[in-house]
Design a protein around this motif. Structure first.
Motif: not given
Length: 529
Positions: A1-12, A61-68, A76-82
């Motif tokens: 999850m922490d490495q996944v590229p997100f798209e943001n059509a709704f926001v954009d 993902p592992a039980t704990r870590g960046p993905a979780v 919140v990664t750079g490609s997310m626009k929550p």
């Protein structure tokens, strides 16, 4: 999850509020508000949907870590626009004004392995401008129920949103489960739910109610471009065809609910998906004693507006509210009326087709159609008298079909077996309608060209043995709250193949036990659930 590229059509592509105070407030003029999730102290993974993860190209993902951390809202990664979406709606038939995502924050969209785009939304990720008086959090109790039911419905073949993960937060959330003044801290959790879109009827309603016609048109055009491109470029005629398709999909969804005995429990217009998906799993339940007036929602006990038998009518009411909101987009609002007729026709046709499948019957032609409809339409009343468990009845009937086909005269004898397996209580005489119905059904089986075993096989493929009964969910909740995830994991695995026998897990197919009839969470729930 922490490495996944997100798209943001709704926001954009839609007008939104870039920033603003976090507290509850009115947000006029926008489709959404940008808002970041609020971090939690100890996010750790409790459950993961392997099938959905594979479809989205995501490894467990592992039980704990960046993905979780990302699944809990801590990262919140750079490609997310929550963002949190703005919408309104009718709640229990009354206009409630602005509602919006009060505890759900969308991270954006990811591309699945087939190229489709799916939005990932964190439910319980903290406050937004739409949280009203709440804290934006969710408890483990409700989050586990949503995680399990989203995936269970998918594997039943019911149109639904999905759930990717269930993450414990390590914090305590205070909830008054039955609104009776006994608020108490409960363990918190975040469920990552997934759908092509979470746009609801209420998104369009709020804009129409506030006279925001530019936003109304922008959202409608966005929805057409991204989710109904086959209808063509936006125009008044296309808006009409679009409404008809929404009505058709809604009818198919409700017909599937009715075929498996599912009760949504809170069919407010803000809980109706514009894509015809089951959305917002709150105080849901499955019919155990067959009762068309049953609702799992304690908040609805007064009017029973959202009872099992009312769901087709309420969906039509909700579509009428959507049509009213879309009226400004078309040349003549009356042009939307055929969509309501299409809903009714599609619902009737789909319910009938699904019921024939459950009964192992195939259409015998126009001349026999009226008799088949009389047979299927007589069954609900017949089930209601002796308090029949709907799921067990159809599964037991599947196994009995060969005997009924071979010897229709055994119908009375086989009814006794059915009642022993599926009835909660039988008052002498109340089973007579079911006795008459079973005799008619046995005669109808004789018109099938297939063998008894072939009929049995197709019935077993249409009638699940396992559904997410509320008492099973409650047992999994109590164990998870005590740190034992085994019941959750077992239940989740079985519900992924609900038509299989699973002889090692027969207990999960049992009737609701007496102790669960009145236990909180085991039969009925509140909107807090």
């Amino acid at each position: 999850m922490d490495q996944v590229p997100f798209e943001n059509a709704f926001v954009d592509e839609l007008p939104g509020e870039a920033a603003g105070p976090l507290g509850p407030r009115q947000v006029p003029g926008y489709c959404y508000s940008r808002v970041a999730p609020t971090p939690v102290p100890d996010p750790h993974l409790l459950a993961w949907s392997e099938e959905l993860g594979e479809f989205l190209g995501l490894a467990k993902p592992a039980t704990r870590g960046p993905a979780v951390d990302a699944l809990a809202g801590n990262l919140v990664t750079g490609s997310m626009k929550p963002f949190a979406a703005r919408y309104g709606g009718h709640q229990f038939g009354n206009w409630a004004g602005q509602l919006g995502d009060g505890r759900a924050i969308a991270l954006g969209q990811v591309a699945a392995v087939d190229g489709s785009r799916w939005e990932i939304q964190l439910k319980g990720a903290g406050p937004t401008p739409y949280s009203r008086r709440a804290d934006g959090r969710a408890v483990l109790r409700s989050s586990l129920r949503e995680f399990l039911c989203s995936e269970a419905m998918h594997h039943l073949g019911v149109p639904t949103t999905r759930a990717l993960s269930l993450v414990a937060t390590g914090d305590a959330v205070v909830r008054d489960m039955f609104y009776d003044g006994r608020a108490a801290p409960e363990p918190g959790a975040v469920v990552a739910r997934v759908a092509p879109s979470f746009i609801r009827f209420g998104n369009f309603q709020l804009m129409a109610a506030h006279g925001e016609l530019d936003n109304l048109r922008a959202l409608a055009d966005y929805t057409l471009r991204h989710h109904y491109p086959e209808l063509g470029p936006p125009s008044p005629a296309v808006y009409v065809r679009w409404f008809e398709e929404v009505a058709r999909r809604t009818a198919v969804m409700v017909a599937h609910w009715m075929s498996v005995g599912f009760v949504h429990g809170v069919m407010n217009t803000d809980n109706m998906s514009i894509l015809g998906l089951t959305i917002d799993y709150g105080p849901y339940g499955w019919l155990e004693p067959y009762d068309p007036d049953w609702t799992p929602n304690t908040t609805d006990f007064g009017s029973r507006r959202y009872a099992f038998g009312q769901q087709p009518r309420v969906a039509l009411w909700n579509l009428m509210a959507l049509a009213h909101a879309l009226g400004p987009l078309v040349d003549d609002p009356q042009a939307l009326r055929p969509g309501l007729d299409l809903y009714a026709d599609t619902l009737a046709a789909t319910q009938h087709a699904l019921m024939l499948r459950k009964l192992g019957l195939t259409p015998q032609g126009p001349a026999a159609d009226a008799d088949d409809r009389a047979l299927t339409e007589a069954l609900p009343e017949a089930l209601a008298g002796p308090e029949i468990d709907m799921t067990i009845f159809f599964r037991q009937l599947s196994h009995q079909a060969p005997a009924l086909l071979a010897a229709p005269a055994r119908a009375d004898e086989l009814l006794d077996e059915l009642l022993a397996a599926a009835a909660y209580a039988v008052v002498p005489g109340e089973e007579q309608l079911l006795r008459q119905w079973l005799r008619r059904y046995a005669q109808r089986l004789g018109q099938e060209a297939a063998s008894g075993e072939a009929i049995r096989a197709r019935m077993l493929g249409a009638n699940p043995k396992y559904v997410l009964r509320n008492y099973l969910a409650q047992k999994a909740i109590e164990a998870a709250e005590a740190g034992d995830l085994a019941p959750l994991n077992t239940l989740f695995e079985v519900l992924k193949t609900p038509f299989a026998e699973h002889p090692a897990h027969e207990a999960l197919a049992a009737k609701r036990p007496d102790w669960a009839r009145d236990k909180p969470g085991s039969a009925t729930l509140s909107c807090s659930s």
